[in-house]
Scaffold this active site. Structure first.
Site: not given
Ligand SMILES: CSC[C@H]1O[C@H](OP(=O)(O)O)[C@H](O)[C@@H]1O
Length: 350
Positions: A45-47, A86, A194, A235, A246
């Protein structure tokens, strides 16, 4: 620093972030479908990290289609399945587009095996470039701090969210090494934690002082002057400087404004959406109710309760003090600065 993503022997290895901080295990991806699943599950995860993962997912898909008589049609299907994972982080679409342009530019009689090799090189470049970009962002960002301060961050925009070193946490790492940041207050970042599970863990690995707080403590921590700045990742950033990040970031930005604390966003140019004027149209991912109504599989709310679970929110550019990129620090008016960035990108100056 653990490798979030590693391409080894034509296999993609992903650090399973759903198991952190209690277990360190890696997922071995031999198919694009497994990569897509890992993105959906936030195992990666994470852009920037999901962009790099998707790029390698395309390589795996192309390898599967090497002998396919309709490679052109079927590789598009692979790209679409990865796009569908996503909706909010624009890095995912940027990376897939960059990989697909390699295919679209290849002339018809190019050997598929050679094309797959080109795709593999491109995916490796995306990941290695991201590391270098993180360091540039970090150096520019550290220059914003002139005296020792404590900062607050939200979610995880660290090495775990990128191909290495991090964006917001990259700035924190660099500023800490220069004695400019002395402590980090990490929002736990419900519902998937997170901040508690990933940011606190990353910083403790490097002995960077970190204090974990619940999301609803951010205002009081600011009121008590326990933090002097906020820095977060992103993001998607639109042409006017609105930022999707987020869920909870918008609330932190409003609190920072109220307490006259600078609110910084750190992100690579691959997080900018040059096709979108403002944050009004950013697609916000909504996730399963269980993420809110349960914890570790235990019901923490009445069974069947209705839940709203947006994974991101949008912070208006008016609440953002500066946007730190690998090409320098952008300040208001963001539209002019971002259009200039876009022009340089079009001219290939970037
Ligand atoms: C540099 S990572 C940017 C961004 O991605 C995270 O979202 P998620 O954990 O759902 O992938 C978070 O919004 C970070 O700030």
């Amino acid at each position: 620093m653990l490798q979030t993503i590693e391409w080894k022997n034509s296999t993609l290895w992903l650090l399973d972030q759903t198991l952190l901080p209690n277990r360190i295990e890696f997922i071995e991806c031999h198919s694009f479908q497994r990569v897509a699943q890992a993105i959906k599950r936030l195992e990666v995860r994470g852009a920037p990290a999901i962009g790099a993962a998707a790029a390698f997912g395309l390589v795996l898909g192309a390898k599967e289609l090497c002998n396919d008589s309709d490679f052109g049609t079927n590789i598009e299907r692979v790209a679409e399945e990865l796009r569908q994972t996503r909706p909010t982080a624009v890095n995912l679409f940027w990376a897939i587009e960059r990989m697909m342009s390699i295919i679209h530019k290849a002339n018809c009689d190019k050997d598929i095996i050679d094309l797959v090799k080109d795709l593999e090189k491109e995916a490796i470049s995306i990941a290695s470039e991201d590391c270098a970009i993180n360091h540039k962002i970090s150096q520019y960002g550290a220059q914003l701090f002139n005296e020792p301060v404590s900062v607050l961050t939200h979610c995880n925009a660290g090495a775990l969210a990128t191909a290495g070193f991090g964006t917001a946490l990259g700035v924190i790492r660099q500023a800490f090494s220069e004695g400019k940041i002395t402590r980090v207050f990490a929002d736990e970042t419900r519902p998937l934690l997170q901040g508690a599970r990933l940011t606190a863990w990353e910083l403790m690995q490097e002995n960077i002082p970190v204090t974990l707080i619940t999301d609803n403590m951010a205002g009081w921590v600011m009121k008590k002057n326990m933090v002097q700045a906020v820095i977060v990742g992103a993001d998607r950033i639109t042409l006017n400087g609105d930022v999707a990040n987020k869920i909870g970031t918008y609330s932190v930005a409003v609190l920072a404004k109220e307490h006259k604390i600078p609110f910084y966003v750190a992100a690579p140019v691959s997080t900018f959406d040059f096709t979108m004027e403002s944050g009004l149209n950013i697609p916000i991912e909504e996730r399963h109710a269980d993420e809110v109504a349960q914890f570790a599989g235990v019901l923490t709310a009445p069974k069947g309760v209705e839940v709203f679970n947006p994974a991101f929110d949008v912070t208006p550019n008016s609440l953002i003090s500066a946007i730190i990129t690998e090409y320098g620090v952008l300040e208001q008016p963001y539209h002019e600065a971002i259009i200039a960035l876009q022009q340089k990108k079009i001219k290939g100056v970037l």
